[in-house]
Write an enzyme that holds these catalytic residues in place. Structure first.
Site, PDB file in Angstrom:
ATOM      1  N   SER A  37       0.871  -1.469  -0.662  1.00  0.00           N
ATOM      2  CA  SER A  37      -0.304  -0.054   0.193  1.00  0.00           C
ATOM      3  C   SER A  37       1.087   1.174  -0.412  1.00  0.00           C
ATOM      4  CB  SER A  37      -1.241  -0.076   1.243  1.00  0.00           C
ATOM      5  OG  SER A  37      -0.500   0.812   2.475  1.00  0.00           O
TER       6      SER A  37
ATOM      7  N   ARG B 266      22.955 -14.192   2.301  1.00  0.00           N
ATOM      8  CA  ARG B 266      22.459 -12.814   2.286  1.00  0.00           C
ATOM      9  C   ARG B 266      23.135 -12.208   0.702  1.00  0.00           C
ATOM     10  NH1 ARG B 266      21.593  -9.298   7.016  1.00  0.00           N
ATOM     11  NH2 ARG B 266      23.148  -9.618   7.673  1.00  0.00           N
TER      12      ARG B 266
ATOM     13  N   LEU C  44      19.356  -6.026   4.942  1.00  0.00           N
ATOM     14  CA  LEU C  44      20.242  -5.640   4.215  1.00  0.00           C
ATOM     15  C   LEU C  44      21.836  -5.370   5.504  1.00  0.00           C
ATOM     16  CD1 LEU C  44      18.500  -3.182   2.411  1.00  0.00           C
ATOM     17  CD2 LEU C  44      18.738  -5.480   1.376  1.00  0.00           C
TER      18      LEU C  44
ATOM     19  N   GLU D 295       1.217   7.648   6.904  1.00  0.00           N
ATOM     20  CA  GLU D 295       1.995   6.568   5.806  1.00  0.00           C
ATOM     21  C   GLU D 295       1.797   6.869   4.957  1.00  0.00           C
ATOM     22  OE1 GLU D 295       3.657   2.672   6.666  1.00  0.00           O
ATOM     23  OE2 GLU D 295       2.304   2.470   8.792  1.00  0.00           O
TER      24      GLU D 295
ATOM     25  N   HIS E 159       8.335   3.096   8.624  1.00  0.00           N
ATOM     26  CA  HIS E 159       7.978   2.779   9.645  1.00  0.00           C
ATOM     27  C   HIS E 159       6.988   2.835  10.299  1.00  0.00           C
ATOM     28  CE1 HIS E 159       9.453  -0.542  12.805  1.00  0.00           C
ATOM     29  NE2 HIS E 159       9.524   0.541  13.358  1.00  0.00           N
TER      30      HIS E 159
ATOM     31  N   MET F 128      10.840  -6.493   4.102  1.00  0.00           N
ATOM     32  CA  MET F 128      10.806  -7.611   5.085  1.00  0.00           C
ATOM     33  C   MET F 128      11.926  -7.956   5.610  1.00  0.00           C
ATOM     34  SD  MET F 128       8.375  -5.379   6.244  1.00  0.00           S
ATOM     35  CE  MET F 128       7.728  -6.372   8.311  1.00  0.00           C
ATOM     36  N   ARG F 129      13.377  -7.477   5.043  1.00  0.00           N
ATOM     37  CA  ARG F 129      14.332  -8.335   4.606  1.00  0.00           C
ATOM     38  C   ARG F 129      15.713  -7.197   5.766  1.00  0.00           C
ATOM     39  NH1 ARG F 129      14.737 -13.809   4.645  1.00  0.00           N
ATOM     40  NH2 ARG F 129      16.660 -13.273   3.136  1.00  0.00           N
TER      41      ARG F 129
HETATM   42  C1  GAR Z   1       4.042  -1.030   6.173  1.00  0.00           C
HETATM   43  O1  GAR Z   1       3.032  -0.385   7.439  1.00  0.00           O
HETATM   44  C2  GAR Z   1       5.395  -0.325   6.285  1.00  0.00           C
HETATM   45  O2  GAR Z   1       5.426   0.807   7.488  1.00  0.00           O
HETATM   46  C3  GAR Z   1       5.831  -1.623   7.243  1.00  0.00           C
HETATM   47  O3  GAR Z   1       5.055  -2.506   6.839  1.00  0.00           O
HETATM   48  C4  GAR Z   1       3.494  -1.917   6.274  1.00  0.00           C
HETATM   49  C5  GAR Z   1       3.910  -2.401   4.725  1.00  0.00           C
HETATM   50  O4  GAR Z   1       2.783  -2.601   4.701  1.00  0.00           O
HETATM   51  N1  GAR Z   1       6.922  -1.424   7.529  1.00  0.00           N
HETATM   52  C6  GAR Z   1       8.305  -2.311   8.755  1.00  0.00           C
HETATM   53  O5  GAR Z   1       7.778  -2.682   9.399  1.00  0.00           O
HETATM   54  C7  GAR Z   1       9.571  -2.455   8.135  1.00  0.00           C
HETATM   55  N2  GAR Z   1      10.179  -1.992   9.372  1.00  0.00           N
HETATM   56  P1  GAR Z   1       2.366  -2.020   2.867  1.00  0.00           P
HETATM   57  O6  GAR Z   1       3.087  -3.669   1.757  1.00  0.00           O
HETATM   58  O7  GAR Z   1       1.091  -1.784   2.725  1.00  0.00           O
HETATM   59  O8  GAR Z   1       3.327  -0.539   2.553  1.00  0.00           O
END
Ligand code: GAR
Length: 225
Positions: free
Chosen positions: A24, A77, A105, A186, A121, A102-103
């Protein structure tokens, strides 16, 4: 003092969005970048999972997509990142926006892209790095929660902060209602912060990021309950 990213010229900064799932935030960035006046152009959406739902959204918007399956590089990695780097190079990428990627780096990859890679974040960093940020914010009893866009440094959810948006934590909140309130911010914050970086308006001073922005840098939102 130095600029985090120096635009090569009048052309829009060639940007890759890296995702792992829903996408999103990616969609919010694509919507912003659909305006030719937006300083970043999205040239690639790359996922580390073929099942990432955001890939279909990107393809429907006509954006080139790539998948580098992290599962195929178990324990390697550096090998995974070399494959990612090859895709980035193939598309002439100048900036990276991590959007629910979610990896973790490696230090080498992060150092290579420092100043040119941003992350979003779902907390007001440095509070609540890592996972389950909304659950932990509720458990801690904080009255303000929110999201952060930052340059990526080695270390999970670390690096100079570009922008933050705060939201209230309300009495009846559960993790889902709080997550939804943060997510709306966000989607607002990330396009603004990426635009500042792409336009060469982010300076690094003593380890902090300063934004030259007439439209209001830093904290963008403190809506009243
Ligand atoms: C979002 O809330 C983003 O901030 C979080 O994952 C979600 C992804 O949603 N990211 C983290 O937690 C990174 N540490 P999305 O795929 O709908 O953008």
């Amino acid at each position: 003092m130095s600029l985090a990213f120096v635009p090569a010229g009048p052309a829009r900064a060639r940007t890759a969005i890296l995702i792992s799932g829903r996408g999103s935030n990616m969609a919010a960035l694509l919507a912003a970048a659909a305006d030719p006046a937006y300083p970043a152009q999205v040239v690639l959406v790359l996922a580390n999972k073929a099942s990432a739902a955001g890939l279909a959204t990107a393809a429907a918007a006509g954006i080139p997509t790539a998948v580098v399956e992290s599962r195929g590089f178990k324990g390697d990695r550096a090998g995974f990142e070399a494959a990612v780097q090859a895709e980035l190079a193939r598309h002439g990428v100048e900036l990276i926006a991590l959007a629910g990627f979610m990896r973790v780096l490696t230090e080498g990859f992060v150092a290579h892209w420092f100043g040119r890679m941003v992350n979003i974040h779902p907390s007001l960093l440095p509070s609540f790095p890592g996972l389950e940020t909304h659950e932990r914010a509720l458990a801690a009893g904080v009255r303000l929660h929110g999201c952060t866009v930052h340059l990526v440094s080695p270390g999970v959810d670390e690096g100079p902060i570009l922008a933050q948006a705060a939201v209230p934590v309300l009495a009846g909140d559960d993790a889902d209602s709080l997550a939804a309130r943060v997510l709306a911010q966000e989607h607002r914050l990330y396009p603004a912060a990426l635009a500042w970086l792409a336009a060469g308006r982010v300076r690094l001073v003593a380890g902090r990021a300063l934004v030259d922005a007439a439209d209001g840098a830093g904290a963008l939102a403190n809506p009243l309950p």
